[in-house]
Design a protein around this motif. Structure first.
Motif, PDB file in Angstrom:
ATOM      1  N   PRO A  73      -5.227 -13.883   4.388  1.00  0.00           N
ATOM      2  CA  PRO A  73      -4.735 -12.549   4.766  1.00  0.00           C
ATOM      3  C   PRO A  73      -3.896 -12.613   6.038  1.00  0.00           C
ATOM      4  CG  PRO A  73      -7.082 -12.503   4.283  1.00  0.00           C
ATOM      5  CD  PRO A  73      -6.671 -13.940   4.334  1.00  0.00           C
ATOM      6  N   ALA A  74      -2.910 -11.742   6.096  1.00  0.00           N
ATOM      7  CA  ALA A  74      -2.047 -11.663   7.275  1.00  0.00           C
ATOM      8  C   ALA A  74      -2.232 -10.310   7.940  1.00  0.00           C
ATOM      9  CB  ALA A  74      -0.584 -11.853   6.895  1.00  0.00           C
ATOM     10  N   PRO A  75      -2.577 -10.280   9.224  1.00  0.00           N
ATOM     11  CA  PRO A  75      -2.746  -9.002   9.914  1.00  0.00           C
ATOM     12  C   PRO A  75      -1.410  -8.321  10.178  1.00  0.00           C
ATOM     13  CG  PRO A  75      -2.981 -10.808  11.452  1.00  0.00           C
ATOM     14  CD  PRO A  75      -2.838 -11.434  10.096  1.00  0.00           C
ATOM     15  N   GLY A  76      -1.469  -7.047  10.449  1.00  0.00           N
ATOM     16  CA  GLY A  76      -0.266  -6.317  10.844  1.00  0.00           C
ATOM     17  C   GLY A  76       0.520  -5.713   9.707  1.00  0.00           C
ATOM     18  N   ARG A  77       0.053  -5.880   8.487  1.00  0.00           N
ATOM     19  CA  ARG A  77       0.728  -5.278   7.346  1.00  0.00           C
ATOM     20  C   ARG A  77      -0.075  -4.065   6.904  1.00  0.00           C
ATOM     21  NH1 ARG A  77       5.677  -7.780   7.407  1.00  0.00           N
ATOM     22  NH2 ARG A  77       5.392  -9.993   7.699  1.00  0.00           N
ATOM     23  N   ASP A  78       0.514  -2.892   7.028  1.00  0.00           N
ATOM     24  CA  ASP A  78      -0.197  -1.677   6.689  1.00  0.00           C
ATOM     25  C   ASP A  78       0.769  -0.695   6.035  1.00  0.00           C
ATOM     26  OD1 ASP A  78       1.375  -0.912   8.805  1.00  0.00           O
ATOM     27  OD2 ASP A  78      -0.278  -0.698  10.215  1.00  0.00           O
ATOM     28  N   TRP A  79       0.295   0.516   5.815  1.00  0.00           N
ATOM     29  CA  TRP A  79       1.144   1.505   5.156  1.00  0.00           C
ATOM     30  C   TRP A  79       2.343   1.903   5.998  1.00  0.00           C
ATOM     31  CZ3 TRP A  79       1.284   2.063   0.262  1.00  0.00           C
ATOM     32  CH2 TRP A  79       0.148   1.860  -0.510  1.00  0.00           C
ATOM     33  N   ALA A  80       2.210   1.795   7.311  1.00  0.00           N
ATOM     34  CA  ALA A  80       3.368   2.083   8.175  1.00  0.00           C
ATOM     35  C   ALA A  80       4.483   1.080   7.920  1.00  0.00           C
ATOM     36  CB  ALA A  80       2.940   2.055   9.645  1.00  0.00           C
ATOM     37  N   SER A  81       4.111  -0.182   7.727  1.00  0.00           N
ATOM     38  CA  SER A  81       5.089  -1.220   7.410  1.00  0.00           C
ATOM     39  C   SER A  81       5.742  -0.957   6.056  1.00  0.00           C
ATOM     40  CB  SER A  81       4.409  -2.593   7.413  1.00  0.00           C
ATOM     41  OG  SER A  81       5.306  -3.609   7.034  1.00  0.00           O
ATOM     42  N   GLY A 180       6.809  -4.638  -4.049  1.00  0.00           N
ATOM     43  CA  GLY A 180       5.834  -5.692  -3.803  1.00  0.00           C
ATOM     44  C   GLY A 180       4.940  -5.358  -2.623  1.00  0.00           C
ATOM     45  N   GLY A 181       5.537  -4.781  -1.593  1.00  0.00           N
ATOM     46  CA  GLY A 181       4.751  -4.358  -0.434  1.00  0.00           C
ATOM     47  C   GLY A 181       3.768  -3.254  -0.792  1.00  0.00           C
ATOM     48  N   VAL A 182       4.222  -2.322  -1.645  1.00  0.00           N
ATOM     49  CA  VAL A 182       3.324  -1.260  -2.103  1.00  0.00           C
ATOM     50  C   VAL A 182       2.171  -1.861  -2.906  1.00  0.00           C
ATOM     51  CG1 VAL A 182       3.134   0.804  -3.545  1.00  0.00           C
ATOM     52  CG2 VAL A 182       5.165   0.466  -2.118  1.00  0.00           C
ATOM     53  N   GLY A 183       2.500  -2.776  -3.829  1.00  0.00           N
ATOM     54  CA  GLY A 183       1.470  -3.401  -4.649  1.00  0.00           C
ATOM     55  C   GLY A 183       0.467  -4.184  -3.834  1.00  0.00           C
ATOM     56  N   ARG A 184       0.944  -4.919  -2.829  1.00  0.00           N
ATOM     57  CA  ARG A 184       0.040  -5.673  -1.968  1.00  0.00           C
ATOM     58  C   ARG A 184      -0.874  -4.744  -1.182  1.00  0.00           C
ATOM     59  NH1 ARG A 184       4.443 -10.073   0.191  1.00  0.00           N
ATOM     60  NH2 ARG A 184       3.820 -11.808  -1.163  1.00  0.00           N
ATOM     61  N   GLN A 185      -0.312  -3.662  -0.689  1.00  0.00           N
ATOM     62  CA  GLN A 185      -1.123  -2.751   0.119  1.00  0.00           C
ATOM     63  C   GLN A 185      -2.163  -2.034  -0.735  1.00  0.00           C
ATOM     64  OE1 GLN A 185      -0.839  -2.945   3.321  1.00  0.00           O
ATOM     65  NE2 GLN A 185      -2.547  -1.529   3.610  1.00  0.00           N
ATOM     66  N   LEU A 186      -1.797  -1.684  -1.964  1.00  0.00           N
ATOM     67  CA  LEU A 186      -2.758  -1.058  -2.865  1.00  0.00           C
ATOM     68  C   LEU A 186      -3.903  -2.005  -3.206  1.00  0.00           C
ATOM     69  CD1 LEU A 186      -0.409   0.790  -5.387  1.00  0.00           C
ATOM     70  CD2 LEU A 186      -1.921   1.850  -3.706  1.00  0.00           C
ATOM     71  N   ALA A 187      -3.602  -3.313  -3.237  1.00  0.00           N
ATOM     72  CA  ALA A 187      -4.624  -4.309  -3.579  1.00  0.00           C
ATOM     73  C   ALA A 187      -5.410  -4.782  -2.368  1.00  0.00           C
ATOM     74  CB  ALA A 187      -3.965  -5.510  -4.261  1.00  0.00           C
ATOM     75  N   ALA A 188      -4.974  -4.401  -1.170  1.00  0.00           N
ATOM     76  CA  ALA A 188      -5.636  -4.880   0.042  1.00  0.00           C
ATOM     77  C   ALA A 188      -7.022  -4.271   0.176  1.00  0.00           C
ATOM     78  CB  ALA A 188      -4.794  -4.535   1.273  1.00  0.00           C
ATOM     79  N   PRO A 189      -8.018  -5.087   0.594  1.00  0.00           N
ATOM     80  CA  PRO A 189      -9.370  -4.546   0.785  1.00  0.00           C
ATOM     81  C   PRO A 189      -9.466  -3.600   1.969  1.00  0.00           C
ATOM     82  CG  PRO A 189      -9.267  -6.834   1.502  1.00  0.00           C
ATOM     83  CD  PRO A 189      -7.950  -6.523   0.836  1.00  0.00           C
ATOM     84  N   HIS A 190      -8.555  -3.761   2.947  1.00  0.00           N
ATOM     85  CA  HIS A 190      -8.527  -2.885   4.117  1.00  0.00           C
ATOM     86  C   HIS A 190      -7.100  -2.426   4.312  1.00  0.00           C
ATOM     87  CE1 HIS A 190     -12.493  -4.480   4.894  1.00  0.00           C
ATOM     88  NE2 HIS A 190     -11.997  -5.696   4.952  1.00  0.00           N
ATOM     89  N   SER A 191      -6.916  -1.276   4.908  1.00  0.00           N
ATOM     90  CA  SER A 191      -5.579  -0.726   5.088  1.00  0.00           C
ATOM     91  C   SER A 191      -4.730  -1.533   6.037  1.00  0.00           C
ATOM     92  CB  SER A 191      -5.658   0.721   5.596  1.00  0.00           C
ATOM     93  OG  SER A 191      -6.332   0.755   6.839  1.00  0.00           O
ATOM     94  N   GLY A 192      -5.360  -2.306   6.917  1.00  0.00           N
ATOM     95  CA  GLY A 192      -4.586  -3.048   7.897  1.00  0.00           C
ATOM     96  C   GLY A 192      -4.367  -4.492   7.552  1.00  0.00           C
ATOM     97  N   HIS A 193      -4.941  -4.967   6.405  1.00  0.00           N
ATOM     98  CA  HIS A 193      -4.794  -6.357   6.031  1.00  0.00           C
ATOM     99  C   HIS A 193      -4.431  -6.470   4.580  1.00  0.00           C
ATOM    100  CE1 HIS A 193      -6.601  -7.724   9.799  1.00  0.00           C
ATOM    101  NE2 HIS A 193      -7.449  -6.744   9.637  1.00  0.00           N
TER     102      HIS A 193
END
Length: 198
Positions: A73-81, A180-193
């Motif tokens: 996981p990479a930190p700093g990727r969230d819905w704002a990004s 792709g960013g939307v798909g990754r964020q939807l699949a993320a276990p936490h909103s910030g990772h």
């Protein structure tokens, strides 16, 4: 979040984003003339669902490839990004439809640099680049040979058809990175990772 729910969100996002982009282009091309709302409705009914289906495929592919490549996981990727990425994507489309370029080559180079900047800023992964490139290639073939030639052959000018080959691959690449960013964020276990592949 289940694949069915994520697919529904991605489908809705793809339909909405494609309709927004087409409305931006149509509004600028119409300029002082009234918009042909019937043509816009026809486009939305025929093309937006195809874009929605493509959004499902691309949006679900990103996190799956991340897992298959066993990335961390990479930190700093969230819905704002993701929102900033969407804003830049719409900016690329605005530049494509709003600004005049002297030659098709100038347009292509400008869009290529903007698309690479979007990838570098919001993705910067090998698999993201590859998936977006493949999606752009497939979308270009579908858009040019099926949609533009069969569906809109009587409404689009030959110049617009010729210019499609110049701008569409880069816009489709940028769309791939964005969804792709939307798909990754939807699949993320936490909103910030979220997971990504290096």
């Amino acid at each position: 979040m289940s694949d069915l729910w994520r697919g529904s969100v991605l489908f809705s996002w793809g339909c909405l984003a494609s309709s927004m982009v087409h409305l931006m282009r149509a509004s600028w091309q119409a300029r002082d003339e009234p918009l042909d709302w019937l043509a816009l409705l026809r486009w939305s009914c025929l093309v937006a669902p195809m874009v929605g289906l493509a959004a499902i495929v691309v949006g679900l592919a990103y996190p799956r490839f991340d897992r298959w490549l066993n990335s961390s996981p990479a930190p700093g990727r969230d819905w704002a990004s993701v929102t900033r990425c969407l804003a830049l994507f719409l900016g690329i489309n605005h530049a494509n439809s709003r600004f005049h370029f002297a030659t098709d080559a100038e347009l292509a180079w400008t869009l290529a640099l903007l698309s690479l900047a979007l990838w570098w800023t919001f993705d910067r992964t090998t698999c993201g680049f590859c998936i977006a490139s493949l999606a752009a290639a497939v979308a270009h073939v579908v858009a040019y040979y099926l949609v533009m030639r069969l569906v809109f052959s009587h409404t689009e000018s030959s110049l617009e058809l010729a210019r499609l080959k110049t701008w569409f691959p880069f816009v489709a690449f940028s769309a791939g990175i964005t969804i792709g960013g939307v798909g990754r964020q939807l699949a993320a276990p936490h909103s910030g990772h979220k997971k990504h592949c290096e």
